[in-house]
Structure formats: structure tokens, C-alpha cells
Design an enzyme around this catalytic site. Structure first.
Site, mmCIF file in Angstrom:
data_model
loop_
_atom_site.group_PDB
_atom_site.id
_atom_site.type_symbol
_atom_site.label_atom_id
_atom_site.label_comp_id
_atom_site.label_asym_id
_atom_site.label_seq_id
_atom_site.Cartn_x
_atom_site.Cartn_y
_atom_site.Cartn_z
ATOM 1 N N SER A 144 66.196 -23.220 53.385
ATOM 2 C CA SER A 144 65.386 -23.897 52.370
ATOM 3 C C SER A 144 64.225 -24.585 53.068
ATOM 4 O O SER A 144 64.270 -24.815 54.286
ATOM 5 C CB SER A 144 66.250 -24.932 51.644
ATOM 6 O OG SER A 144 65.474 -25.822 50.879
ATOM 7 N N TYR A 157 71.929 -32.002 50.396
ATOM 8 C CA TYR A 157 71.421 -30.629 50.431
ATOM 9 C C TYR A 157 70.546 -30.417 51.666
ATOM 10 O O TYR A 157 70.696 -29.425 52.387
ATOM 11 C CB TYR A 157 70.625 -30.362 49.155
ATOM 12 C CG TYR A 157 70.042 -28.982 49.033
ATOM 13 C CD1 TYR A 157 70.833 -27.903 48.617
ATOM 14 C CD2 TYR A 157 68.703 -28.736 49.300
ATOM 15 C CE1 TYR A 157 70.298 -26.631 48.476
ATOM 16 C CE2 TYR A 157 68.158 -27.476 49.170
ATOM 17 C CZ TYR A 157 68.954 -26.418 48.753
ATOM 18 O OH TYR A 157 68.413 -25.160 48.625
#
Length: 260
Positions: A144, A157
Site C-alpha cells: 500500500s 493498517y
């Protein structure tokens, strides 16, 4: 173009039931790969498998939780028994909890780490055993932009995805000698059903993303397919331990692009 041909290959995509995971899986299938799709619940998996088949792809589903090492081992063994081998593993399964760090429960933080990082380790280790024995394999971890950047509400996250970047590099270091390449894809901001509510004209975040991205738009899920095929194919045989960010250029620039 034979470098990108995946005919005769079997690709396992965890959590490939919708959105970016499905787009990457379809890209692999279009290049000739047979698909194995996993999910932790049966109904959405069956719906996804029917969608793959309706497009002419060969796809099989397996229901299990990637964080359950014992069950995952049984399922991977069943996959190899049924399909002969797993040539490509795409570690796509993941979750996100949008909570400010000061308010986040420790058990929720651990859950995100468990799914987004530990689950990847479990699946990679299990699938790599056969890849190492065969001296051939491709593992693609879905990282990500939060592997590089921080932002509000995603501390767990971002911690998982930052760890996943380094796990990718370390697995590449250990397994490269066995002709197993481990790389990552870092998606930017994409137009999916999850982002639809904030992609309307006038929404502050929509304006921010369009203004912040040199490409001047949200990504289309299909924009990920080519990178997935590249990292899954012989075209990337000497690419190892790399994260390719498919983000329209966000990470390349510090400010809002010029309108000129």
C-alpha cells in the site's frame, strides 16, 4: 510476448472476491492462468467464482481463514493435490480499521496485523515449500502507499503494510536462490465500490486525490492487471524484493500538480 504468457500456470489469489483482488485475478486469467480464489466465508466466494466462470475463466474456491495456520496448511495441501502445483501466490486478503490511534483497542490493532501481515507470512511459507522444491515460483504481496506514508485513522493498517514491505524484501532475500521471486504491488487510490461514496464531485477527499495525483484521476482496478501479470510471469525473473507502486504518480511528487 511469450514472456508474459501464463498458460499452464496456477495462480492462488487470497481474498480475490471483488475489487482490486478480482481485477488482478482477472488479469492473470486473461494471460492464461488457472485461478484458485480464497475467502473466509462461503457465500461471497461462491458468487465470485460464478462471476469468474461467467467470463470464461477456470476458477476454484477454497474457504478458510489465512490467519489459521493449521487450517491454511490443510487447504494448501488440498490445492496442490488437486491442481498439481501453485505457480503464483497473490497475498491480497486484508482488512482495515479506520480508528484514531488514541482510541484504537489493542485487540483491534492486533487483528489488523494478524490478517494483513501474519496471514501473508503463513500463506507465503506454506506455498513456498513446494515452490522451493520445484525451484520455481512467484509471490506477490499487496502492499500500500501506507507502506511508505502515514495518515490519520490507519495506524494498524500502515504498521502492517510497512511490515509487509520489509517481509517482502526478507523473503526475497531467503528464497531468491531457489528461483522464487517475492515482490509487492502498492496500489494508490482506486475507483471501487468502497470508495464510491467519496468520489462524488465536490467531496473534499475526491478533490484532494484528483488534485494530488499527477495522472489527475482515480485509478481504475484494471490498471493493476498489467503489473500483476508482469510480476507473475517470466518477464520479471530477475526482479526480486521490489515494491511497484501503481498510484498515478502520487509518491513521486511533493505537491499539487500544475494545471498547465
Amino acid at each position: 510476448m511469450n514472456l508474459f504468457d501464463l498458460k499452464g500456470k496456477t495462480a492462488l489469489v487470497t481474498g480475490g472476491i471483488h475489487g482490486l483482488g478480482m481485477a488482478m485475478a482477472e488479469g492473470l486469467a486473461n494471460a492464461g492462468a488457472e485461478l484458485i480464489i480464497t475467502n473466509n466465508t462461503a457465500e461471497p466466494l461462491e458468487t465470485a467464482i460464478q462471476q469468474y466462470k461467467s467470463k470464461g475463466y477456470k476458477a476454484t474456491g477454497y474457504v478458510f481463514d489465512v490467519t489459521d495456520e493449521v487450517e491454511a496448511e490443510k487447504q494448501v495441501e488440498a490445492m496442490i493435490s488437486a491442481h498439481g502445483k501453485i505457480d503464483i501466490l497473490v497475498n491480497n486478503a486484508g482488512i482495515i480499521m479506520r480508528v484514531m490511534a488514541i482510541d484504537m483497542k489493542v485487540e483491534d490493532f492486533r487483528k489488523v496485523i494478524d490478517v494483513d501481515l501474519v496471514g501473508v507470512f503463513i500463506m507465503s511459507k506454506l506455498v513456498a515449500r513446494d515452490m522451493i522444491a520445484r525451484k520455481s515460483g512467484k509471490i506477490i504481496n499487496i502492499c500500500s502507499m501506507m507502506s511508505e506514508l502515514g495518515r490519520d485513522n490507519v495506524s494498524a493498517y500502515a504498521s502492517a503494510k510497512g511490515g509487509l514491505k520489509m517481509l517482502t524484501k526478507n523473503l526475497a532475500t531467503e528464497w531468491g536462490r531457489h528461483n522464487v521471486q517475492v515482490n509487492g504491488i502498492g496500489p494508490g487510490y482506486f475507483a471501487t465500490s468502497q470508495t464510491e461514496p467519496i468520489r462524488v464531485d465536490g467531496h473534499p477527499f475526491n478533490e484532494f486525490i484528483i488534485g494530488r495525483t499527477p495522472a489527475g484521476r482515480w485509478g481504475d482496478p484494471e490498471d493493476l492487471a498489467g503489473t500483476a501479470v508482469f510480476l507473475a510471469s517470466d518477464a520479471s525473473n530477475f526482479v526480486n524484493g521490489q515494491i511497484i507502486y501503481v498510484d498515478g504518480g502520487i509518491l513521486a511528487t511533493i505537491g499539487k500538480p500544475s494545471n498547465e
